[in-house]
Write a protein that holds these residues in place. Structure first.
Motif, mmCIF file in Angstrom:
data_model
loop_
_atom_site.group_PDB
_atom_site.id
_atom_site.type_symbol
_atom_site.label_atom_id
_atom_site.label_comp_id
_atom_site.label_asym_id
_atom_site.label_seq_id
_atom_site.Cartn_x
_atom_site.Cartn_y
_atom_site.Cartn_z
ATOM 1 N N TYR A 96 0.857 -1.173 0.000
ATOM 2 C CA TYR A 96 0.000 0.000 0.000
ATOM 3 C C TYR A 96 0.899 1.231 0.000
ATOM 4 N N LYS A 97 0.884 1.926 -1.124
ATOM 5 C CA LYS A 97 1.782 3.071 -1.336
ATOM 6 C C LYS A 97 3.218 2.600 -1.169
ATOM 7 N N SER A 98 3.958 3.218 -0.282
ATOM 8 C CA SER A 98 5.353 2.809 -0.043
ATOM 9 C C SER A 98 5.477 2.017 1.247
ATOM 10 N N TYR A 99 4.407 1.304 1.595
ATOM 11 C CA TYR A 99 4.390 0.537 2.839
ATOM 12 C C TYR A 99 3.945 -0.897 2.544
ATOM 13 N N ILE A 100 4.209 -1.746 3.511
ATOM 14 C CA ILE A 100 3.715 -3.126 3.486
ATOM 15 C C ILE A 100 2.818 -3.306 4.697
ATOM 16 N N LEU A 101 1.568 -3.718 4.462
ATOM 17 C CA LEU A 101 0.627 -4.037 5.532
ATOM 18 C C LEU A 101 0.573 -5.545 5.686
ATOM 19 N N SER A 102 0.621 -5.998 6.905
ATOM 20 C CA SER A 102 0.608 -7.444 7.172
ATOM 21 C C SER A 102 -0.293 -7.732 8.359
ATOM 22 N N GLY A 103 -0.894 -8.913 8.339
ATOM 23 C CA GLY A 103 -1.733 -9.384 9.435
ATOM 24 C C GLY A 103 -1.476 -10.839 9.699
ATOM 25 N N GLY A 104 -1.613 -11.247 10.956
ATOM 26 C CA GLY A 104 -1.302 -12.622 11.325
ATOM 27 C C GLY A 104 -2.291 -13.209 12.300
ATOM 28 N N ARG A 105 -1.956 -14.385 12.747
ATOM 29 C CA ARG A 105 -2.815 -15.078 13.689
ATOM 30 C C ARG A 105 -2.873 -14.379 15.033
ATOM 31 N N ASP A 106 -1.900 -13.526 15.327
ATOM 32 C CA ASP A 106 -1.879 -12.813 16.602
ATOM 33 C C ASP A 106 -2.898 -11.691 16.668
ATOM 34 N N GLY A 107 -3.634 -11.432 15.576
ATOM 35 C CA GLY A 107 -4.676 -10.417 15.593
ATOM 36 C C GLY A 107 -4.153 -8.996 15.501
ATOM 37 N N ILE A 108 -2.940 -8.808 15.001
ATOM 38 C CA ILE A 108 -2.332 -7.479 14.893
ATOM 39 C C ILE A 108 -2.084 -7.170 13.416
ATOM 40 N N ILE A 109 -2.377 -5.920 13.035
ATOM 41 C CA ILE A 109 -2.096 -5.429 11.684
ATOM 42 C C ILE A 109 -0.934 -4.455 11.792
ATOM 43 N N HIS A 110 0.168 -4.766 11.113
ATOM 44 C CA HIS A 110 1.361 -3.938 11.154
ATOM 45 C C HIS A 110 1.494 -3.159 9.858
#
Length: 1200
Positions: free
Chosen positions: A836-850
């Protein structure tokens, strides 16, 4: 082919020693000259050769192939610059010249090639001509077809407007959204215009009868082919494309099953609109019908002798009077000749079948009129055949009243026929005795239970019978009686009168009043006949009083039905059954909302369309959600639950893949390519080729290609052309699991697949239908995870992946080398990554979006954490200035305003989700009457969810871990819940503020609990168990004045599992009545205070019930006995007002009229879940809510 010398690389290897038999090598003799012993001792060392061949390095060959490909690309670019100015027509003319000079092998020489270029004024430099000659020349000459394909490919790269237009698909552009209401209005207008233009009408009643006869399953649906056949037979003025569009509109499930009641509704409304537009059209059906009856008869073409024979045959069957019989009105035979000829002409439709002739003029009448006439003629023949042939003699006419109650169970004469002659012949007497003649035309007159005839009183002692004209009905029936027979009957009447007078049966005021009326005016006497004997003669008033004294208050009707191999007997009041229709109701169901999102076991399942709508799926339905309008559209053409979905780069074409059914072999795994704007299916791909399910899907950028991976044992990768629907390649991946797949936008021919110990690059060549493995990742010192779960590309071609170790890797420029990484990006596996733009969005089993910054250090810029009840992050999708989050708990959440720098900084998750549902089997559902949260569901996942049907939103969610709920009930306020679990526990909860307090938790059964209901005063609780027992709880007062829930007893008597219980709303004495049903087709009534069966059947009709959830009852006997439920197991039923809805284990939802006590009732049928576990009406009755068990889905159906 190979640049590596095997003998130089492997000195121990010798071609001479390992040469196959029959071939020679330099310096050696042929193997054919050696002896047998030498052959045995000098066997070829095949394993050594195979090992040397297997260990050979083929890198040189791959490098040579790449060099040739680069040379071809360079040649294409140079040719594109040269032929840029030539049109497509010029190139086609060049192709024709090639073929003109070519030989049988489609080859030509260099001179012919240059001549072709010169003739078409195509100037090609000599260096390029030489390169083309070298590329396509062989021993036979220059391949002209191969050269032209190469020139066409170069011409396609020129960028000319004509070339771009040829490769642009206008049908892929999104179209304006048209609502279903607008489509229906257009169809109605077209039907109206068609009828007005053709000045014709339709016989809707005849059409309805024909459709009912064709609907063998009585489910309100028949095949589309049958619908077209019926419409053609009836010669409807609606035909062609209009009829096809109507049939298509009434085929909601797109399975060639048409809802004929809905089709009739369109036709009927269109005809009413046409009548309002042109009132003169109303008279057309009668005019056409009368004209059709006057069509020439086949008898007109017969000779006189043949006609006489036919008349004799008809007379023998007692259809017509004998020619020598005088008319009742004294008309001679000659005067009646015209009537006989008219009757003969009317009955001629059945004559050809009797005499073996063909009716050649039948084609002149319409199919509708022909059917109506044939039906009436058959009725006429059957009714007149029962009449006795009169004998010659004096006849007196008697006029009697027409039957007023056509629904009487006894046999009555038709409206247009009369009770024929009363004679001494026993057959004639039997025919007359079995007829019922009501006393008067008044419908309230109870004098219709026994046969009788109304005789006018004698005047002046004569035997003449006069007619009381004031008592005549609207239609008169006439009977012919011989003079001697009538005299005998009159004598019997006189004797009976004297007997009644002597016995004083009717004394006092009644007799005086009757005599007074007889003196003042003509009085009417009623003669009652039983078994052919006159048993009483009395005045009409006396008979009325007598009948009222003898008639019961309510007449009971008993119906016996065979249901699932068991004989059932239902007894109920006749007035409740009287007038019931078997037609399907005028109301219909329309799927309005689907709650939930499948994120528990699926990936890549949320996308954004070009219209701004969000697309996802649940069960077998693809949901297209418009948040601004709060409206859903549904694509429902899949036959099983879906697994994967992807959207074309044009943001309008969608590909969705489904599972294969284990129970239905015809429902195979396949891919459907369809349009999101009008929900039209373009292609169905992979039917019979894909196994188990579709694991992954991906569209290629800037190309009409779709990559798919099935879930077979070898995990087959296939490439499809979405423009033509043809397969363009196939390759086996040979891995245990494929998690994701994607095309590189910078290199559209490059494809990457990831999965269990699997990450691979592929080259796709659609023209040659080839897929080649091009590379594998080079991890070097990096840790390789067991599972690579997700991937994504940016516009620069960089690849980012997330694995089960929580690590994110970046492969620069789509290559195989890792250029950056984030170690331990998540605590647990990474489920989704996206640029997304100049970023990377990630989500995991821990329920956190970085949110990670794409720089050398890959720093974390911001993060958002999900609520604990939502589980992990399954999917991320950027919408219109918002981030949509799909969770592993089957919810869709929203983070608004992510345009901040960096994204997610200062962001939060909205409290109300876009949608939510359960993530495990859900079977419990109940309605709440006095709360904005009017629907509550409970499932095996321990979740209790609340919904608002009016707002179509999810209101609440709470989880009780360790509980597996199967049923739920609530009080009117929704703050008191009772739940039954899979292991036999009863759980009673009370809400205080935002928290739930446990009031009762006890295991009452070793088996599961299937139903639970509060009593009307909420002081008792009945729980139906799978062990055939009903457990009762009471809200009892303790010694200290407090109240608690305690177990009070058991109700035993069912022979099958109890599937439903209902409480009465009114008390019988000091207690509320309880009724229950079981899977063994049993209905029982209980007295909860004494824990005994309630046996007072006379009380039951006066009882009112709070709910109607029992699956067997007299009011729904027609539903239970219908063919729809006979072929399937009815799992749930709901009643509201005048409609009843039933769900079955095959996932069908059936809509009936209520009450429905007659066999053969028709219904509207809708495809719902795989299995309808439970259904309820909303408190307003406007919606029907259904839950489907394993699909974790809640559906809201609107009653329209």
């Amino acid at each position: 082919m190979m640049d590596v010398d095997i003998e130089d690389k492997y000195p121990d290897f010798s071609f001479e020693e390992d040469m196959p038999v029959g071939k020679t090598s330099k310096g050696h003799k042929s193997r054919n000259h050696v002896t047998d012993s030498q052959k045995e001792n000098n066997k070829p060392k095949t394993p050594q050769f195979r090992k040397a061949f297997r260990d050979t390095d083929f890198g040189g060959e791959n490098d040579a192939r790449d060099d040739r490909r680069k040379q071809d690309e360079k040649l294409l670019n140079e040719l594109s610059e040269v032929i840029r100015d030539y049109s497509q027509q010029r190139m086609r003319a060049l192709h024709m010249s090639f073929r003109l000079y070519g030989n049988d092998e489609m080859c030509m020489n260099y001179k012919e090639m240059t001549q072709s270029f010169q003739e078409n004024n195509v100037s090609i430099p000599g260096s390029l001509l030489k390169s083309l000659t070298v590329k396509f020349e062989s021993k036979r000459g220059i391949d002209l077809e191969g050269m032209y394909r190469f020139l066409s490919e170069a011409h396609n790269n020129t960028g000319r407007d004509s070339v771009l237009a040829r490769h642009t698909r206008n049908d892929l552009a999104p179209r304006s959204d048209v609502s279903q209401e607008e489509v229906d209005e257009d169809l109605l207008w077209r039907v109206e215009a068609q009828l007005v233009q053709m000045r014709e009408n339709m016989d809707i009643s005849e059409l309805r009868m024909e459709f009912q006869a064709r609907d063998h399953g009585k489910c309100g649906k028949i095949d589309a082919v049958v619908v077209h056949q019926v419409c053609q037979e009836f010669q409807l003025p609606v035909f062609g494309s209009l009829l096809k569009n109507l049939v298509k509109r009434c085929d909601d499930e797109k399975n060639q099953k048409v809802s004929w009641p809905e089709l009739l509704s369109f036709l009927e409304r269109g005809q009413e609109n046409a009548w309002r537009r042109d009132p003169s059209l109303k008279s057309i059906p009668l005019q056409r019908y009368k004209q059709a009856l006057a069509t020439p008869s086949p008898l007109d073409d017969l000779s006189s002798k043949t006609r006489e024979n036919i008349v004799i045959q008809l007379r023998k069957k007692s259809i017509f009077r004998r020619a020598d019989s005088p008319s009742p009105n004294g008309v001679s035979d000659k005067q009646e000749t015209g009537e006989d000829q008219g009757a003969l002409r009317a009955a001629s439709a059945t004559v050809p079948k009797q005499v073996g002739m063909s009716n050649t003029t039948e084609k002149s009448g319409s199919a509708t009129v022909g059917r109506r006439k044939e039906r009436q003629l058959h009725e006429l023949e059957a009714e007149v055949a029962d009449q006795p042939a009169p004998e010659v003699g004096m006849h007196v006419q008697i006029t009697v009243d027409e039957p007023s109650d056509t629904s009487s169970p006894t046999k009555t004469l038709p409206d247009h026929l009369s009770v024929e002659s009363i004679s001494e012949n026993q057959d004639q007497q039997d025919s007359w005795q079995n007829s019922t003649l009501p006393a008067s035309a008044n419908n309230d007159d109870p004098l219709n239970s026994e046969p009788y005839i109304k005789f006018p009183a004698k005047q002046n002692g004569t035997n003449d019978l006069s007619i009381n004209e004031s008592s005549l009905p609207s239609k008169e029936t006439k009977a012919m009686v011989e003079n001697d027979v009538l005299s005998e009957k009159d004598n019997k009447i006189d004797e009976k009168k004297n007997t009644i007078a002597n016995n004083g049966k009717k004394a006092g005021g009644k007799t005086a009043q009757a005599n007074k009326k007889a003196d003042t005016k003509d009085s009417t006497e009623v003669v009652t006949v039983k078994n052919g004997q006159i048993v009483s003669v009395m005045s009409q008033e006396e008979a009325l009083d007598d009948r009222k004294q003898q008639s019961p208050a309510k007449k009971q009707t008993t119906i016996n039905m065979g249901i699932n191999g068991k004989d059932m007997t239902f007894t109920y009041d006749e007035d409740k059954v009287k007038g019931q229709l078997i037609d399907p109701p005028t109301e219909r169901l329309k799927l309005q909302w689907v709650y939930g999102y499948r994120g528990n076991d699926c990936r890549k399942n949320v996308h954004l369309l070009g219209s701004g709508d969000t697309i996802y799926f649940m069960s077998y339905i693809v949901v297209i959600y418009n948040r601004q309008a709060n409206r859903q559209r549904h694509y429902k053409e899949h036959t099983e639950d879906m697994k994967y979905i992807d959207v074309h780069p044009n943001k309008n074409i969608v590909a969705s893949g489904q599972y294969a059914s284990r129970k239905k072999p015809d429902n195979k795994a396949h891919i459907r390519v369809w349009r999101a704007d009008n929900l039209t299916t373009l292609h169905v791909l992979g039917t019979g080729l894909c196994e188990k399910s579709i694991a992954c899907l991906a569209f290629a950028p800037n190309k009409e290609l779709l990559a798919a991976v099935d879930n077979s044992l070898e995990k087959k990768l296939t490439i499809w052309d979405t423009a033509t629907g043809q397969q363009r390649g196939e390759e086996l991946l040979n891995t245990d699991l494929v998690c994701d797949i994607g095309f590189n936008p910078k290199y559209p021919d490059s494809l990457v697949t990831v999965g269990k110990e699997h990450t691979c690059w592929w080259k796709v060549y659609p023209d040659s239908a080839t897929i080649q493995n091009s590379a594998s990742p080079e991890y070097d010192q990096f840790l390789r995870a067991k599972f690579t779960i997700c991937l994504d590309f940016n516009e620069g071609g960089d690849l980012v992946t997330g694995d089960s170790n929580g690590t994110i890797y970046v492969f620069g420029d789509g290559g195989k080398r890792i250029t950056n990484y984030i170690k331990h990006a998540h605590d647990g596996p990474v489920f989704t990554v996206m640029y997304y733009k100049s970023y990377i969005l990630s989500g995991g089993r821990d329920g956190i979006i970085h949110c990670w910054v794409c720089n050398k250090n890959m720093d974390s810029a911001a993060f958002v954490k999900l609520p604990e009840t939502e589980g992990g992050v399954r999917m991320l999708c950027v919408g219109q200035k918002e981030l949509m989050i799909g969770t592993t708990m089957n919810s869709l959440l929203v983070v608004p305003n992510i345009d901040n720098e960096p994204p997610l900084r200062g962001s939060f998750i909205e409290h109300t989700p876009l949608t939510q549902s359960h993530y495990d089997d859900v079977r419990g559902i109940t309605r709440v009457t006095n709360s904005s949260t009017d629907i509550i569901t409970a499932g095996l996942d321990g979740l209790i969810c609340g919904y608002s049907t009016s707002g179509k939103i999810s209101k609440s969610k709470v989880q009780f871990k360790g509980y597996q709920y199967l049923c739920v009930d609530s009080n009117n306020a929704g703050n008191l819940l009772a739940l039954g679990t899979r292991d036999g526990h009863v759980h009673v909860l009370q809400k205080e503020g935002d928290r739930w307090t446990q009031l009762f938790d006890r295991k009452v059964s070793r088996d599961r609990l299937d139903s639970v209901k509060f009593s009307t005063d909420y002081k008792q609780l009945a729980i139906g168990s799978h062990d055939t027992t009903i457990y009762v709880l009471g809200y009892l007062q303790k010694d200290d004045g407090t109240y608690i829930w305690e177990f009070t007893g058991k109700l035993k008597g069912h022979s099958g599992p109890v599937n439903a219980v209902d409480w009465s709303t009114n008390k019988h004495g000091d207690f509320y009545l309880l009724r229950s049903s079981s899977t063994a087709m049993e209905l029982k009534y209980w007295q909860p205070t004494t824990l005994e069966l309630f046996l007072k059947q006379a009380v039951l009709p006066s009882m009112q019930w709070a709910t109607d959830s029992v699956t067997i009852d007299a009011s729904i006997a027609g539903i239970v006995a219908s063919r729809t439920t006979k072929e399937r197991e009815m799992t749930s039923v709901g009643v509201f007002g005048k409609i009843a809805v039933a769900g079955d284990n095959c996932g069908n939802l059936s809509l009936f009229r209520y009450p429905c006590s007659q066999v053969g009732a028709f219904c509207h049928s809708y495809r719902c879940h795989a299995t309808v576990r439970r259904l309820v009406f909303s408190p307003s009755g406007r919606y029907v809510m259904t839950v489907g068990g394993k699909d974790s889905c809640l559906m809201q159906w609107e009653v329209v």
